[in-house]
Design a protein around this motif. Structure first.
Motif, mmCIF file in Angstrom:
data_model
loop_
_atom_site.group_PDB
_atom_site.id
_atom_site.type_symbol
_atom_site.label_atom_id
_atom_site.label_comp_id
_atom_site.label_asym_id
_atom_site.label_seq_id
_atom_site.Cartn_x
_atom_site.Cartn_y
_atom_site.Cartn_z
ATOM 1 N N ALA A 79 0.840 -1.205 0.000
ATOM 2 C CA ALA A 79 0.000 0.000 0.000
ATOM 3 C C ALA A 79 0.870 1.249 0.000
ATOM 4 O O ALA A 79 0.626 2.202 -0.755
ATOM 5 N N ASP A 80 1.915 1.251 0.832
ATOM 6 C CA ASP A 80 2.822 2.403 0.879
ATOM 7 C C ASP A 80 3.548 2.587 -0.455
ATOM 8 O O ASP A 80 3.669 3.702 -0.966
ATOM 9 N N ALA A 81 4.009 1.465 -1.017
ATOM 10 C CA ALA A 81 4.785 1.548 -2.255
ATOM 11 C C ALA A 81 3.946 2.005 -3.437
ATOM 12 O O ALA A 81 4.478 2.568 -4.396
ATOM 13 N N ALA A 85 -4.152 4.062 0.313
ATOM 14 C CA ALA A 85 -4.533 3.970 1.717
ATOM 15 C C ALA A 85 -4.610 2.496 2.113
ATOM 16 O O ALA A 85 -5.127 1.674 1.354
ATOM 17 N N PHE A 86 -4.091 2.175 3.273
ATOM 18 C CA PHE A 86 -4.105 0.789 3.750
ATOM 19 C C PHE A 86 -5.251 0.625 4.741
ATOM 20 O O PHE A 86 -5.332 1.319 5.757
ATOM 21 N N VAL A 87 -6.162 -0.303 4.411
ATOM 22 C CA VAL A 87 -7.294 -0.602 5.287
ATOM 23 C C VAL A 87 -7.249 -2.090 5.595
ATOM 24 O O VAL A 87 -7.168 -2.915 4.677
ATOM 25 N N LYS A 107 -14.727 4.543 -1.895
ATOM 26 C CA LYS A 107 -15.284 5.345 -2.993
ATOM 27 C C LYS A 107 -15.017 6.830 -2.768
ATOM 28 O O LYS A 107 -14.713 7.581 -3.720
ATOM 29 N N THR A 108 -15.119 7.270 -1.528
ATOM 30 C CA THR A 108 -14.832 8.670 -1.205
ATOM 31 C C THR A 108 -13.384 9.005 -1.533
ATOM 32 O O THR A 108 -13.082 10.059 -2.107
ATOM 33 N N ARG A 109 -12.461 8.104 -1.178
ATOM 34 C CA ARG A 109 -11.047 8.335 -1.487
ATOM 35 C C ARG A 109 -10.832 8.371 -2.999
ATOM 36 O O ARG A 109 -10.046 9.171 -3.506
ATOM 37 N N GLY A 115 -6.261 5.801 -4.113
ATOM 38 C CA GLY A 115 -6.689 4.413 -4.139
ATOM 39 C C GLY A 115 -6.696 3.801 -2.752
ATOM 40 O O GLY A 115 -6.160 4.369 -1.789
ATOM 41 N N THR A 116 -7.281 2.601 -2.658
ATOM 42 C CA THR A 116 -7.368 1.886 -1.380
ATOM 43 C C THR A 116 -6.901 0.456 -1.568
ATOM 44 O O THR A 116 -7.354 -0.237 -2.486
ATOM 45 N N LEU A 117 -5.983 0.031 -0.717
ATOM 46 C CA LEU A 117 -5.606 -1.375 -0.652
ATOM 47 C C LEU A 117 -6.323 -1.961 0.561
ATOM 48 O O LEU A 117 -6.037 -1.584 1.701
ATOM 49 N N LEU A 118 -7.255 -2.855 0.315
ATOM 50 C CA LEU A 118 -8.016 -3.489 1.394
ATOM 51 C C LEU A 118 -7.402 -4.845 1.700
ATOM 52 O O LEU A 118 -7.415 -5.748 0.873
#
Length: 443
Positions: A79-81, A85-87, A107-109, A115-118
């Motif tokens: 996620a950092d690389a 965002a890390f969730v 979706k808000t992000r 982006g979001t990494l879940l």
């Protein structure tokens, strides 16, 4: 894209009074992917994850591997690389309501360009409907899913989810990886552990490939005050050995019974005894093992040694009478016997072929000459006509046709020249010669 692949090794920062309150595993968590131990097959520049980040792409992933090998850490660093965002959620504690909140936040992000990494720990715990819930959000790019599981994804995850993800296998940490982790821990602690060489090796064995378990053990050892290095026996008495990674309904269960079965089939009594011992020490039900060993006797030894089944049943009964641990010795003796017995699957193959033919021809009646005729009507219908009583025939063998009238005689059983089946082969050949001799002749 943040650079988390630096060449310089990670030097643990000096400890403060505040950092000492955190678990050692948390304090030593890598801050760069190049610092992750034991997963070079995934993280090196030409490996899957290294290649993804080099091309500035990241697809959804499933991390499959045992506990304590870095699944969560790698997901966080990915996620950092990739500037996402890390969730993190756990399938054990999360339900539909929490997933909805996670997707809405993602979706808000996305609307502001982030982006979001879940990361979903224990993703195999989600049911089919919950797993399907990820699909639209993966497809429209709302999330990059990274799921972690200790179970075989082929059996535990939906095919739709697997088709949209890449499965990466993380390896248990070997001795050299664990030794490197111990070295880093000692650097952070600022001192070597009070252990003799044999005790250091014992500590690595106790971790059983789990980096988190090793760091927990190191924390326990670091509290021991000793003027002289501790030996292996003293260390073992001080520490609780980590339970083996084994789930009687999961992957470990099936992997170990497969290893036992194939060791017996491969005529290796030492390996077979090892896998038997592994399963018993992990808490496997000895009755399950007795049942599977009896299966081995029928499937892989068969009539090459007819005593094998009897020996397995006797070992099973001995265990039922004596219980654990005394009765387990009988299972060990049976495993040795099975491994050294002559092997043949001829009966097993013959049975499968006969079952297959029976399913295809299930309506074919037996020939009338081998049907009993207890009533006059049945006699009138020709039941029993022409039946040859084998005891009255020459050599007590009539050679009659016993398959359905419209079916050719089929040979299923082909014994090899091994063990007792040498005799069975001789008998088959003897009756084949007599059958050929009787063919076309009335008896």
């Amino acid at each position: 894209m943040t650079d988390l692949f630096g060449d310089a090794p990670n030097t643990p920062p000096p400890e403060t009074s505040q950092s000492r309150d955190r678990p050692l595993a948390d304090r030593l968590r890598p801050t760069r992917l190049s610092d992750v131990i034991g997963q070079d097959h995934l993280l090196s520049p030409d490996a899957p994850l290294g290649a993804m980040l080099a091309s500035h792409t990241l697809s959804s992933l499933i991390f499959w591997g045992p506990p304590g090998v870095g699944k969560t850490t790698i997901a966080r660093l990915l996620a950092d690389a990739s500037d996402r965002a890390f969730v993190q959620i756990s399938a054990i504690f999360s339900g539909v309501a929490e997933l909805r909140k996670v997707f809405e936040a993602a979706k808000t992000r996305a609307r502001i360009g982030q982006g979001t990494l879940l990361f979903v720990d224990e993703i195999h715990r989600f049911n089919k409907a919950q797993q399907d819930g990820f699909l639209p959000h993966m497809e429209d790019g709302t999330i990059v899913l990274v799921g972690a599981t200790t179970e075989n994804p082929s059996f535990e995850l939906n095919s739709a989810l697997l088709s949209r993800s890449q499965v990466l296998v993380l390896r248990r940490l070997d001795a050299s990886a664990l030794a490197e982790l111990m070295k880093r821990a000692e650097q952070m602690l600022g001192r070597e552990l009070p252990l003799a060489a044999d005790a250091r090796a014992t500590l690595l064995d106790m971790a059983d490939g789990d980096g988190r378990a090793l760091l927990n053990l190191i924390e326990q050892v670091s509290t021991i005050a000793s003027d002289t290095p501790l030996g292996a026996k003293v260390l073992a008495a001080r520490l609780q050995r980590r339970a083996a990674q084994y789930d009687k309904s999961g992957d470990g269960h099936y992997n170990l019974i497969s290893a036992l079965h194939k060791s017996v089939r491969g005529s290796d009594p030492d390996a077979a005894m090892y896998w038997l011992a592994r399963m018993l020490t992990a808490g496997e039900d000895p009755r399950f093992l007795a049942r599977r060993m009896t299966r081995m006797a029928t499937e892989d030894i068969g009539l090459a040694d007819p005593q094998a089944i009897r020996l397995c049943l006797d070992a099973w009964e001995t265990y039922e009478r004596l219980g654990s641990p005394e009765g387990e010795l009988a299972l060990g003796q049976a495993v040795i016997y099975l491994a050294l017995a002559p092997k043949s699957n001829a009966a097993y193959v013959a049975f499968k072929q006969a079952m297959s033919l029976a399913k295809r021809t299930g309506s074919e009646p037996p020939p009338k000459h081998i049907l009993n005729a207890p009533t006059a009507l049945m006699k009138d219908q020709g039941y029993g006509d022409g039946y040859a009583y084998d005891h009255d025939a020459k050599d007590s063998f009539s050679g009659q046709h016993y398959f359905p009238d419209d079916m050719e005689r089929t040979a299923f059983y082909a014994p090899p020249e091994r063990g007792y089946e040498r005799e069975m082969k001789k008998r088959l050949e003897y009756f084949a010669r007599l059958r050929e001799k009787r063919k076309g002749n009335s008896v």
